[in-house]
Write an enzyme that holds these catalytic residues in place. Structure first.
Site, PDB file in Angstrom:
ATOM      1  N   ASP A  98      -2.131   1.376  -2.570  1.00 47.13           N
ATOM      2  CA  ASP A  98      -2.059  -0.014  -2.160  1.00 47.13           C
ATOM      3  C   ASP A  98      -1.521  -0.250  -0.757  1.00 47.13           C
ATOM      4  O   ASP A  98      -2.148  -0.882   0.062  1.00 47.13           O
ATOM      5  CB  ASP A  98      -1.208  -0.798  -3.158  1.00 47.13           C
ATOM      6  CG  ASP A  98      -0.954  -2.208  -2.691  1.00 47.13           C
ATOM      7  OD1 ASP A  98       0.192  -2.563  -2.427  1.00 47.13           O
ATOM      8  OD2 ASP A  98      -1.947  -2.945  -2.529  1.00 47.13           O
TER       9      ASP A  98
ATOM     10  N   ASP B  45       3.053   2.642  -0.794  1.00 45.93           N
ATOM     11  CA  ASP B  45       3.430   3.342  -2.014  1.00 45.93           C
ATOM     12  C   ASP B  45       2.267   4.177  -2.527  1.00 45.93           C
ATOM     13  O   ASP B  45       1.263   4.341  -1.832  1.00 45.93           O
ATOM     14  CB  ASP B  45       3.910   2.333  -3.071  1.00 45.93           C
ATOM     15  CG  ASP B  45       2.903   1.202  -3.261  1.00 45.93           C
ATOM     16  OD1 ASP B  45       3.314   0.039  -3.376  1.00 45.93           O
ATOM     17  OD2 ASP B  45       1.669   1.478  -3.274  1.00 45.93           O
TER      18      ASP B  45
ATOM     19  N   TYR C 144       2.115  -7.913  -7.736  1.00 47.37           N
ATOM     20  CA  TYR C 144       0.997  -8.763  -7.350  1.00 47.37           C
ATOM     21  C   TYR C 144       0.738  -9.791  -8.442  1.00 47.37           C
ATOM     22  O   TYR C 144      -0.296  -9.788  -9.094  1.00 47.37           O
ATOM     23  CB  TYR C 144      -0.268  -7.939  -7.093  1.00 47.37           C
ATOM     24  CG  TYR C 144      -0.275  -7.211  -5.765  1.00 47.37           C
ATOM     25  CD1 TYR C 144       0.124  -5.884  -5.691  1.00 47.37           C
ATOM     26  CD2 TYR C 144      -0.653  -7.844  -4.586  1.00 47.37           C
ATOM     27  CE1 TYR C 144       0.133  -5.198  -4.481  1.00 47.37           C
ATOM     28  CE2 TYR C 144      -0.657  -7.168  -3.385  1.00 47.37           C
ATOM     29  CZ  TYR C 144      -0.257  -5.855  -3.323  1.00 47.37           C
ATOM     30  OH  TYR C 144      -0.248  -5.189  -2.125  1.00 47.37           O
TER      31      TYR C 144
ATOM     32  N   GLU D 250       5.640  -2.739   6.419  1.00 47.94           N
ATOM     33  CA  GLU D 250       4.765  -2.078   5.453  1.00 47.94           C
ATOM     34  C   GLU D 250       3.319  -2.499   5.664  1.00 47.94           C
ATOM     35  O   GLU D 250       3.003  -3.683   5.615  1.00 47.94           O
ATOM     36  CB  GLU D 250       5.193  -2.383   4.029  1.00 47.94           C
ATOM     37  CG  GLU D 250       4.376  -1.590   2.993  1.00 47.94           C
ATOM     38  CD  GLU D 250       4.901  -1.752   1.584  1.00 47.94           C
ATOM     39  OE1 GLU D 250       5.491  -2.800   1.284  1.00 47.94           O
ATOM     40  OE2 GLU D 250       4.713  -0.818   0.787  1.00 47.94           O
TER      41      GLU D 250
END
Length: 1392
Positions: free
Chosen positions: A514, A517, A666, A905
């Site tokens: 994703d 991670d 999410y 990120e």
């Protein structure tokens, strides 16, 4: 490299100088002289016993015991640069390039009587290399100790420094050195084959042995010859192996070498230099030559070589995706240290590839437009001219060439008194004390510091979107899960998660991790897939242009293959793999994962309409992307999409209620947006009314939205419905209009013209939410770009509360966001990893932050990862190329820390906008139309210029009174009357090629604007100007297949500065005939005669008939005897070389058809291959645009009766026109002051022809009441005429210098144009002859203004930043020419 001259910098110039097409206009840089001098340099570099024919007499014998320590004769060869070292690595490269020069330009070298000298220079090297290769696996690669040598300043004749011999062998390998030497031997064998077959055979034998040695014993040579590492360290050996194989194939035609090239792991990829340490470009060019010739089987690998070669060329030509920097003066700039070594190599490539393109009748398609053979040659020529003196310092960088050249080059032998004058040995220290410091000239360190500072400046409007696009796709490869494919380009990644789905007995390998991670979240992955597919669908052609379409499809398919596996049954969909909590508690490479990998699913009992709906949208959008390329796969995708949509409708609910683990990462806020989104894509993919009915019948449209993101797709659905509404025009229902209104609500707020505008940071970034804001910025910008396309297609604006926006406005706003992301922001930071020089080094990403498993296979545990890598302050060891981090905060601040995952990120769904190409901006001409310009006066004066250029017996009505009779015996050597005609520019030459083009343009002016010329009482003067030329051409064409094309010897003429009335230089007459053809010259003269016949038809029928008779004969002559004229009239090649003859045949046929209405000529134009294609200039050497415009006129007039070929001509004419008016796909550059800018040398010759085309086409459009549809908008006839007028106004004074570039017009005009007759006192005032040298001493170098006003002349014009120095010596900008003023007559008539 530590010295300031390099063998191979000089050697590459040999090819450039030997090309007979290295001048432009009447300007000569005496390339032949420069060529000769470049070969002297090699003699100055000779080591060993000098030959009896040595021409550099200050050198003596030296290093006569080289190799004695190894009992090998290593005398001979060349010293490297300014030292006394023999480095085999650059010496071999120099040899290869010398050989390549000889192979490609043997005939031109012979014409300059330098071919034997090139072979001699080549053999001096190869004789040494043969001795240096005494055994198959032994090669001596250096003689001399570099450190000792560089610590001394001595003549080579006095050397006392150590001369050790260094070698490579099986135990001490050097594949780079062996490979380069193999290339040198192979290339040299080709050069010698026609002249010394035995020697060529010997060379090829050494080349083969060396290549096998290199393959069998890999390694870089400085590992074996460590002393070389401080001077010529090699970065690898794969380039030398490819280079050697390419030359061996060319020399032997053996398939084995081609197989090696095709089976190699790569082609070298995209390169930024071609040099002694990087030969990939050379190998790529040789392979591209094979592809162009079509003599071998062209496979994908061959095409890749060609693509990479052309990428480098495009970047050199400023039309690529990563353009080479150019200095203000026009020099290609690569690196600070000895930049000319890279400039000459790049110019060599341009010249050689020009030859290959011309032979194949091909062109190059660059990111920024097409390049023809002539374009490459012109670019190479511009670099040569810069080097030889056409630069801001007016300095020749070739020692001994011209008068202003370097006097203190860093060179031991040259800086110390010759041993022939003083045989007293110069010791090491004495050399430094007495000679080195006496002439030392070293630039201050500050200069280099400033250069570094310049390099660190952020990219703004020059952002390299193509590079960013390529890198963004690499990011997806870094995110891959599963078994990686063979063509994986991100090499620090490895296979991972190969048992995903095994707990559920389903194959869930593949897909994407994703973000930073190791989780696979189906909800966000599906949205990313939809957006990737949307990118592909909307911008397929642009992606293909960037050669990234296949990579986009691969990125989509990596996701859809996974999603197909994740949907094993109609009502079952796996939506997550991995436990989010466990994963986020560990910091591990994906290859090492030990965290749980549970598989989570939704089904009828555990619904998730949002997840199913989004995945349906992804499958439907992807089916469109694949429809043309894999119909079966596309059908498979649409089947899944339909099932998933029905599943979503039948079982409503949020997916995190079923997959609770996802809720912490999410969570979904609803599912209606996904159902709308899926229905919209299914309708677009299938055109099934069912899905549109669903959208029309469901309640609402999603309303007014503030973001478009993975959890809110309403805006996406609204935009797709708005597209439908725009396409249907007035045939839309209220619901479709509601969707459109909501889409435009969001768009208006993004462009700050709405009722609830999106916040903007102080630096200009659209700001939505604090957490990973760039995900919202990129989606919003995507919407702006997509909607811009839809508006443009519908020719519709968007009406916002605060104003109306056009399509271009939306695209502009999208680009501002891209520019911000890529570096145009307060931090001057690129937020794309690996793009630019200042980008995030520590993004929050597990795989990138831990040492690659390819470098250290020891497993990194959960805690080790946190302790040793997550908390490590050092930059990530692996560059996560193409990743977009979360971005700055609301105040444009950003902290590059791995622990700052709110900002640092990266996620897959950020990579959407970069697929949209750079917008096509309209360059606004800064200078307004000057209504007060006296065009009539300018028109009158322009015609006086032609009287000043007259040769021969002047007529009684001559108005330019400072001129007298001249050249009254022209043609007498051939017993032909060749008096009359025009002198070309600032010289006393009569060049038939440009004179004929000028005549054609004058005649075209008369034909198109006869009434305007009559209104200004200038029509008779135009006819007189034409007739002065055509009378000469009639005499120059005494037989059907004979045409005299030049009078005068160009070299002698350019070596003198004399009035034409005083000429004592030779006046030979040069001709073409059946045995010495010149289809270009015959064709252009045919065009001139045909066009002139039209001009005279109403006024002198007999003369018109005489002209058309000559035109017909000349056209048949040109067709029957093809070839470029400078192969027959070699002297012309140094001044007006032709790049081909097809354009002249088209041009002649077009004029013959217009003059005679004979179908024969139109049939020729429609039957012959091609139309000339997309052109970037219209000039004396490239008339394709002129022919295209004439045929476009026919197409416009015939209204449906024209065929496809005529329409093709029209399309190409309009391509050029659109680019000139800044509404095309490859717009002409515009100076800051508004001048159309084509090329540095005499740019006005291109500006005036382009303006002529605009004015003529305006007339044709006006006559047929038609517009011109350009890529960026529609133009009317009046718009084109306005643009032509703007250029005329600039030339006549509306420019940043407020200067008229027409001599005698206004009050501020050039007073010192480069012109012999005007710069010397008139013969009417002083009849004393002015001699050749007297002219230079007394007049050329005189700083005073010219004594005679060259009224009406147009000088070459300003540079690309509107600068102009009124200097007689500045021939690049200050020399007027016939072919510049000829078309301007028509422009002035049109706007007057």
């Amino acid at each position: 490299m530590r010295s300031s001259q390099c063998l191979w910098t000089s050697n590459i110039c040999i090819l450039l100088l030997s090309m007979s097409s290295m001048t432009l206009g009447a300007v000569s840089r005496h390339y032949g002289e420069a060529l000769t001098k470049s070969l002297f340099y090699f003699e100055a570099q000779r080591s060993g016993k000098l030959p009896s024919n040595q021409r550099v007499n200050w050198r003596g014998d030296s290093a006569l015991r080289d190799g004695s320590d190894a009992h090998v004769d290593l005398t001979g060869g060349y010293y490297d640069a300014g030292d006394n070292m023999k480095f085999g690595f650059p010496l071999a490269f120099t040899t290869t390039m010398l050989a390549w020069s000889s192979v490609e330009m043997a005939s031109q070298l012979k014409a300059h009587k330098e071919h034997k000298n090139v072979l001699a220079a080549l053999k001096w090297a190869t004789d040494y290399l043969i001795k240096a290769h005494p055994e198959p696996n032994v090669l001596y690669g250096q003689v001399g100790d570099g450190n000792s040598d560089h610590a001394c300043w001595m003549r080579p004749e006095d050397m006392t420094t150590p001369r050790p011999s260094y070698r490579i062998d099986a135990q001490h390998p050097g594949a780079d050195l062996a490979g380069e030497t193999a290339a040198a031997m192979a290339a040299a064998s080709v050069a010698f084959a026609p002249y010394n077959a035995a020697y060529a055979k010997k060379l090829i034998s050494h080349a083969k042995d060396l290549f096998e040695f290199a393959k069998a014993h890999p390694g870089v040579y400085q590992s074996s010859i460590s002393n070389a590492g401080g001077f010529y360290a090699s970065s690898g050996y794969e380039d030398e192996l490819l280079w050697a194989a390419a030359w061996l194939h060319r020399a032997t035609k053996k398939q084995i070498y081609l197989n090696y090239l095709n089976e190699a792991s790569n082609t070298g990829g995209s390169r930024t230099v071609f040099a002694w340490d990087d030969k990939f470009v050379g190998a790529q060019v040789l392979m591209a030559k094979l592809s162009l010739e079509g003599k071998v089987n062209i496979n994908k690998k061959m095409e890749e070589y060609k693509s990479m070669a052309e990428q480098f060329i495009c970047n050199c030509a400023q039309k690529g995706s990563n353009n080479v920097k150019i200095t203000q003066g026009g020099l290609l700039w690569f690196l600070p240290w000895n930049n000319l070594q890279y400039t000459t190599a790049a110019s060599f490539v341009l010249s050689a590839y020009s030859k290959y393109l011309k032979a194949a009748n091909a062109s190059i398609k660059c990111h920024g437009g097409s390049l023809q053979a002539s374009d490459l040659r012109n670019l190479a020529r511009a670099q040569v001219d810069y080097i030889l003196g056409s630069n801001p310092k007016n300095m020749s960088y070739m020692v001994g060439f011209g008068t202003n050249y370097p006097k203190r080059p860093h060179h031991r032998g040259a800086s110390i008194v010759s041993i022939k004058k003083n045989r007293t040995a110069v010791e090491c220290n004495a050399g430094f004390n007495d000679w080195y410091h006496m002439s030392l000239c070293q630039p201050p360190l500050l200069h280099f510091t400033l250069f570094i500072a310049l390099l660190s400046m952020p990219m703004t409007h020059g952002a390299n979107y193509g590079e960013a696009l390529t890198k963004s796709l690499l990011y997806f490869e870094a995110q891959r899960s599963g078994k990686l494919p063979p063509n994986q380009r991100v090499n620090w990644r490895g296979d991972s998660a190969l048992r995903d789905g095994s707990d559920a007995h389903v194959d869930l390998t593949g897909g994407y991790y994703d973000a930073g991670d190791n989780m696979k979240f189906g909800f966000s992955m599906a949205f990313t897939t939809t957006m990737l597919a949307w990118s592909s669908v909307e911008m397929e052609s642009e992606l293909k242009t960037y050669k990234e379409h296949d990579n986009v499809l691969a990125a989509i398919k990596w996701a859809t293959d996974y999603l197909i596996n994740a949907h094993p049954e109609p009502n079952v969909l796996y939506g997550q793999v991995g436990d989010g909590n466990s994963d986020h508690a560990c910091w591990m490479r994906p290859e090492d994962m030990t965290t749980p990998r549970p598989s989570y699913r939704i089904d009828a009992q555990h619904p998730g309409a949002d997840l199913a709906g989004e995945t349906a949208a992804a499958m439907a959008a992807a089916s469109l992307a694949f429809a043309q390329y894999d119909a079966a796969y596309s059908a498979k995708l649409i089947g899944h999409a339909k099932d998933l949509f029905e599943f979503a409708k039948a079982y409503p609910g949020l997916y995190q209620s079923s997959i609770t683990n996802a809720g912490g990462f999410y969570p979904s806020s609803g599912y209606q947006d996904e159902l709308f989104w899926a229905a919209a894509w299914l309708h677009r993919a299938t055109d099934d009314q069912t899905y549109l009915d669903y959208l029309m019948e469901e309640y609402g449209t999603g309303g007014q939205r503030t973001i478009f993101a993975w959890d809110d797709k309403f805006v996406g659905a609204q935009v797709l419905m708005a597209k439908l509404a725009l396409e249907r025009g007035g045939n839309t229902g209220d619901k479709l209009q509601d969707f459109k209104n909501m889409a435009e609500y969001f768009i208006c707020n993004c462009v700050q013209m709405g009722s609830n505008n999106v916040k903007v940071t102080p630096g200009g970034l659209l700001w939505f939410l604090p957490w990973n804001n760039l995900q919202y910025t990129t989606t919003a910008s995507f919407v702006l770009a997509a909607y811009s396309k839809y508006l443009k297609a519908g020719n519709t604006p968007i009406n916002c509360p605060s104003g109306t926006f056009q399509a271009a406005d939306l695209l502009y706003h999208a680009r501002t966001q891209v520019d911000y992301i890529l570096g145009s922001n307060p931090k001057s930071m690129s937020y794309m990893v690996g793009f630019g020089t200042n980008y995030p080094k520590s993004p929050h990403h597990r795989g990138a932050s831990i040492v690659s498993i390819k470098q250290n296979s020891t497993a990194v545990t959960c805690n080790d990862g946190m302790n040793n890598w997550y908390n490590n302050p050092a930059p990530n060891p692996n560059v996560l190329t193409g990743a977009l981090v979360g971005g700055p905060d609301a105040n444009d601040a950003y902290g590059d820390a791995r622990t700052n995952f709110q900002q640092s990120e990266p996620v897959t769904l950020l990579h959407l906008l970069v697929f949209w190409p750079p917008t096509l901006f309209i360059v606004l001409l800064s200078m307004p139309m000057t209504h007060g310009t006296n065009y009539g006066e300018a028109l009158t004066k322009s015609l006086l210029y032609f009287e000043a250029q007259r040769s021969g017996k002047l007529p009684p009505n001559q108005r330019v009174n400072w001129r007298g009779d001249s050249a009254l015996r022209d043609g007498s050597d051939a017993h032909v009357d060749l008096t009359g005609g025009y002198y070309d520019a600032g010289d006393n030459m009569k060049f038939g090629f440009p004179m004929a083009f000028t005549t054609t343009m004058l005649a075209w002016s008369s034909v198109e604007w006869e009434s305007e010329l009559k209104a200004h009482k200038e029509h008779r003067n135009v006819l007189d100007a034409i007739k002065w030329a055509t009378d000469y051409f009639i005499k120059a064409h005494p037989e059907p297949n004979v045409l005299y094309g030049q009078v005068g010897d160009g070299k002698s003429d350019h070596a003198c500065w004399m009035r034409p009335e005083d000429m004592t230089t030779p006046r030979p007459s040069y001709r073409i005939d059946a045995q010495h053809p010149g289809a270009d010259l015959a064709g252009e003269t045919a065009a001139a005669m045909a066009a002139a016949s039209l001009a005279f038809r109403k006024y002198d029928e007999a003369y018109a008939e005489e002209l058309i008779g000559h035109a017909k004969d000349l056209f048949e002559f040109a067709k029957a005897y093809p070839g470029v004229y400078h192969s027959s009239i070699t002297d012309a090649g140094g001044f007006y070389p032709s790049s081909g003859y097809q354009d002249e045949l088209f041009w002649a046929a077009a004029w013959l058809h217009r003059a005679t209405k004979s179908q024969t000529y139109l049939d020729y134009l429609t039957d012959v291959y091609g139309t000339g294609g997309q052109r970037t200039v219209f000039a004396w050497d490239d008339k394709f645009v002129g022919a295209q415009v004439l045929i476009a006129k026919l197409a416009l007039e015939r209204e449906g009766l024209f065929n496809d070929k005529l329409e093709d001509y029209k399309d190409m004419a309009e391509y050029f026109i659109c680019n000139c008016v800044q509404m095309g796909s490859n717009n002409v550059k515009v100076t800051p002051g508004g001048l159309l800018w084509f090329l540095p040398w005499n740019n006005f010759q291109y500006t005036t022809t382009a303006s002529f085309v605009l004015a003529a086409y305006s007339k044709y459009l006006n006559a047929t009441k038609k517009p011109i549809d350009c890529p960026s908008g529609t133009f009317q006839a009046a718009d084109l005429l306005h643009h032509a007028r703007v250029q005329a106004d600039y030339i006549l004074g509306s420019n940043p210098k407020s200067m008229s570039y027409m001599v005698g017009f206004g009050t501020n005009y050039p007073k010192r144009p480069h012109h012999r007759g005007a710069s010397i006192v008139s013969i009417k005032n002083s009849s004393t002859p002015v001699t050749c040298t007297g002219g230079f001493n007394d007049w050329y170098n005189n700083p005073a203004p010219n004594p005679n006003e060259l009224t009406g002349a147009l000088v070459g014009g300003p540079n690309e930043i509107d600068g102009y120095g009124d200097e007689r010596t500045d021939i690049q900008h200050g020399e007027p020419g016939l072919s510049t003023v000829g078309p301007f007559v028509g422009v002035l008539a049109a706007v007057a």
